[in-house]
Design an enzyme around this catalytic site. Sequence first.
Site, PDB file in Angstrom:
ATOM      1  N   GLN A 113      -3.246   2.780   9.685  1.00  0.00           N
ATOM      2  CA  GLN A 113      -1.887   2.828   9.117  1.00  0.00           C
ATOM      3  C   GLN A 113      -0.930   3.622   9.998  1.00  0.00           C
ATOM      4  O   GLN A 113       0.276   3.360  10.017  1.00  0.00           O
ATOM      5  CB  GLN A 113      -1.926   3.433   7.709  1.00  0.00           C
ATOM      6  CG  GLN A 113      -2.535   2.545   6.642  1.00  0.00           C
ATOM      7  CD  GLN A 113      -4.010   2.833   6.451  1.00  0.00           C
ATOM      8  OE1 GLN A 113      -4.698   3.270   7.378  1.00  0.00           O
ATOM      9  NE2 GLN A 113      -4.514   2.598   5.258  1.00  0.00           N
ATOM     10  N   ARG A 151      -6.859  -0.597  -7.439  1.00  0.00           N
ATOM     11  CA  ARG A 151      -7.221   0.547  -6.593  1.00  0.00           C
ATOM     12  C   ARG A 151      -7.297   1.777  -7.516  1.00  0.00           C
ATOM     13  O   ARG A 151      -6.399   1.983  -8.324  1.00  0.00           O
ATOM     14  CB  ARG A 151      -6.198   0.778  -5.461  1.00  0.00           C
ATOM     15  CG  ARG A 151      -6.135  -0.374  -4.457  1.00  0.00           C
ATOM     16  CD  ARG A 151      -5.318  -0.004  -3.226  1.00  0.00           C
ATOM     17  NE  ARG A 151      -6.069   0.863  -2.329  1.00  0.00           N
ATOM     18  CZ  ARG A 151      -5.528   1.464  -1.250  1.00  0.00           C
ATOM     19  NH1 ARG A 151      -4.246   1.302  -0.989  1.00  0.00           N
ATOM     20  NH2 ARG A 151      -6.266   2.219  -0.468  1.00  0.00           N
ATOM     21  N   ARG A 169       0.842  -1.187   0.000  1.00  0.00           N
ATOM     22  CA  ARG A 169       0.000   0.000   0.000  1.00  0.00           C
ATOM     23  C   ARG A 169       0.883   1.245   0.000  1.00  0.00           C
ATOM     24  O   ARG A 169       2.093   1.163   0.176  1.00  0.00           O
ATOM     25  CB  ARG A 169      -0.954  -0.022   1.195  1.00  0.00           C
ATOM     26  CG  ARG A 169      -0.197  -0.394   2.474  1.00  0.00           C
ATOM     27  CD  ARG A 169      -0.583   0.289   3.705  1.00  0.00           C
ATOM     28  NE  ARG A 169      -0.530   1.707   3.589  1.00  0.00           N
ATOM     29  CZ  ARG A 169       0.593   2.443   3.739  1.00  0.00           C
ATOM     30  NH1 ARG A 169       1.762   1.869   3.986  1.00  0.00           N
ATOM     31  NH2 ARG A 169       0.554   3.744   3.648  1.00  0.00           N
ATOM     32  N   GLY A 170       0.204   2.399  -0.141  1.00  0.00           N
ATOM     33  CA  GLY A 170       0.952   3.640  -0.308  1.00  0.00           C
ATOM     34  C   GLY A 170       1.142   3.854  -1.807  1.00  0.00           C
ATOM     35  O   GLY A 170       1.501   2.906  -2.541  1.00  0.00           O
ATOM     36  N   ALA A 171       0.903   5.083  -2.256  1.00  0.00           N
ATOM     37  CA  ALA A 171       0.852   5.334  -3.699  1.00  0.00           C
ATOM     38  C   ALA A 171       2.122   4.900  -4.443  1.00  0.00           C
ATOM     39  O   ALA A 171       2.035   4.165  -5.438  1.00  0.00           O
ATOM     40  CB  ALA A 171       0.556   6.821  -3.929  1.00  0.00           C
ATOM     41  N   ASN A 226      -5.416  12.507  -0.517  1.00  0.00           N
ATOM     42  CA  ASN A 226      -4.626  11.665   0.398  1.00  0.00           C
ATOM     43  C   ASN A 226      -5.585  10.965   1.354  1.00  0.00           C
ATOM     44  O   ASN A 226      -6.811  11.145   1.278  1.00  0.00           O
ATOM     45  CB  ASN A 226      -3.590  12.516   1.151  1.00  0.00           C
ATOM     46  CG  ASN A 226      -2.580  11.661   1.902  1.00  0.00           C
ATOM     47  OD1 ASN A 226      -2.034  10.715   1.349  1.00  0.00           O
ATOM     48  ND2 ASN A 226      -2.342  11.954   3.162  1.00  0.00           N
ATOM     49  N   LYS A 227      -5.029  10.179   2.243  1.00  0.00           N
ATOM     50  CA  LYS A 227      -5.826   9.375   3.176  1.00  0.00           C
ATOM     51  C   LYS A 227      -6.900  10.219   3.863  1.00  0.00           C
ATOM     52  O   LYS A 227      -6.631  11.337   4.307  1.00  0.00           O
ATOM     53  CB  LYS A 227      -4.883   8.758   4.218  1.00  0.00           C
ATOM     54  CG  LYS A 227      -5.548   7.925   5.288  1.00  0.00           C
ATOM     55  CD  LYS A 227      -6.379   6.794   4.732  1.00  0.00           C
ATOM     56  CE  LYS A 227      -5.611   5.867   3.824  1.00  0.00           C
ATOM     57  NZ  LYS A 227      -6.496   4.906   3.096  1.00  0.00           N
ATOM     58  N   ASP A 231      -1.766  10.739  -2.627  1.00  0.00           N
ATOM     59  CA  ASP A 231      -2.054   9.706  -3.626  1.00  0.00           C
ATOM     60  C   ASP A 231      -2.189  10.302  -5.015  1.00  0.00           C
ATOM     61  O   ASP A 231      -2.029   9.607  -6.018  1.00  0.00           O
ATOM     62  CB  ASP A 231      -3.320   8.943  -3.241  1.00  0.00           C
ATOM     63  CG  ASP A 231      -3.027   8.025  -2.074  1.00  0.00           C
ATOM     64  OD1 ASP A 231      -3.028   8.504  -0.927  1.00  0.00           O
ATOM     65  OD2 ASP A 231      -2.727   6.838  -2.321  1.00  0.00           O
TER      66      ASP A 231
HETATM   67  O1  MRU Z   1      -4.805   3.264   1.716  1.00  0.00           O
HETATM   68  P1  MRU Z   1      -3.329   3.471   1.783  1.00  0.00           P
HETATM   69  O2  MRU Z   1      -2.711   2.959   3.030  1.00  0.00           O
HETATM   70  O3  MRU Z   1      -2.640   2.971   0.542  1.00  0.00           O
HETATM   71  O4  MRU Z   1      -3.162   5.055   1.791  1.00  0.00           O
HETATM   72  C1  MRU Z   1      -1.872   5.606   1.748  1.00  0.00           C
HETATM   73  C2  MRU Z   1      -1.862   7.077   1.816  1.00  0.00           C
HETATM   74  O5  MRU Z   1      -2.879   7.731   1.835  1.00  0.00           O
HETATM   75  C3  MRU Z   1      -0.523   7.726   1.779  1.00  0.00           C
HETATM   76  O6  MRU Z   1      -0.515   8.920   2.505  1.00  0.00           O
HETATM   77  C4  MRU Z   1      -0.151   8.042   0.326  1.00  0.00           C
HETATM   78  O7  MRU Z   1      -0.353   6.926  -0.489  1.00  0.00           O
HETATM   79  C5  MRU Z   1       1.259   8.482   0.207  1.00  0.00           C
HETATM   80  S1  MRU Z   1       2.392   7.172   0.559  1.00  0.00           S
HETATM   81  C6  MRU Z   1       3.958   7.771   0.296  1.00  0.00           C
END
Ligand code: MRU
Length: 346
Positions: A203, A97, A52-54, A254-255, A244
């Site tokens: 997270q 996703r 996970r994470g962009a 973002n999240k 993201d």
């Molecule tokens: O749902 P996730 O855990 O993939 O969400 C991640 C985020 O929102 C992060 O802040 C974003 O992807 C940046 S990661 C460097």
Amino acid sequence: MAAGTQPTVVDWTADGRGVRVLDQRALPHETIWLDCRTTPEAVEAIRTLAVRGAPAIGVAGAIALAAAAVRLAEALGTPAAFAAAVGADAAALRAARPTAVNLPWAIDRMLAVGAGAGADPRAAAAAMRAEATALRDEDRAMCAAIGRHGLALVRDGARVLTHCNAGALATAGIGTALAPVYAAVAAGRRVAVLANETRPLWQGARLTAWELAQAGIPVTVCADALAATLMRRGTVDLVLVGADRICANGDVVNKVGTYGGALAARAHGVPCYVAAPWSTVDAATPHGDAVEIEQRARDEVARPGGLAIVPDGVPVENPAFDVTPAAYVTAIITDRGVHRPPYSFT
Ligand code: MRU
């Protein structure tokens, strides 16, 4: 995991026929590596947030597609059959996703390189394999550059509030939002991180806290609802989050919860910085309302850890991300520098 010592959380499997990820569903209790040697396995790993994470899902998608091309080139004789099968796997990975732009960006890059290598499937697969490795290495380098550019914003003694996990666990390198933190610590500065727990998938509590504790960096987990109060008390020097997708006008996706934090920061005069690699900048999307926000399952909110906390039949809203309008972002840190409004991302 001090700067420079982070494990690569997304990489090729040892045999080069799949993608290997650190299974983040098991953290912080267990460190389990997951080898995905089929495209459905890789899609499932992305969809369920094993990886996970962009930036990390972009790298995972690239390696998964290149590995699929390697397998398909061996199994399928004709260029037409190979191209059709690679196209189908690319579509499946892209759909895993919808919100982070890094995933379609990486898939498109892989398809372009494969197409550019000519009609021979083995040549296309070899080119995609090299490209996926290059993409992984570039991500690592971009994280390091974000750290260098963001270093000046994290002074000695800084108290940094972050949301979700935008650290090493979310990239192939030292992270994005946490990259300036690692850089500041490496430069001898004392930095304390306040990690929002980040409901509903935790997270912040599970991953950011684990990652920073491994690195020996002081971290305190806070209920998401406490963030505004911490800022009102004056115990936050800066907010530092990832993204993201960054739109042409500077809107940041973002999240979910990022927007509330940015609003509170503005209300209390706390700077709010967003850190992301250039692969997260989507100059083709004009603003945040044009971005598809991933809607996730009811049970993530209604049954945390399997415990039912919402009465049966009561609906739940569970968007994974929100939009922070550009006006609430102080500056955006990328591998190319610190960008301040008005933005020009072309
Ligand atoms: O749902 P996730 O855990 O993939 O969400 C991640 C985020 O929102 C992060 O802040 C974003 O992807 C940046 S990661 C460097």
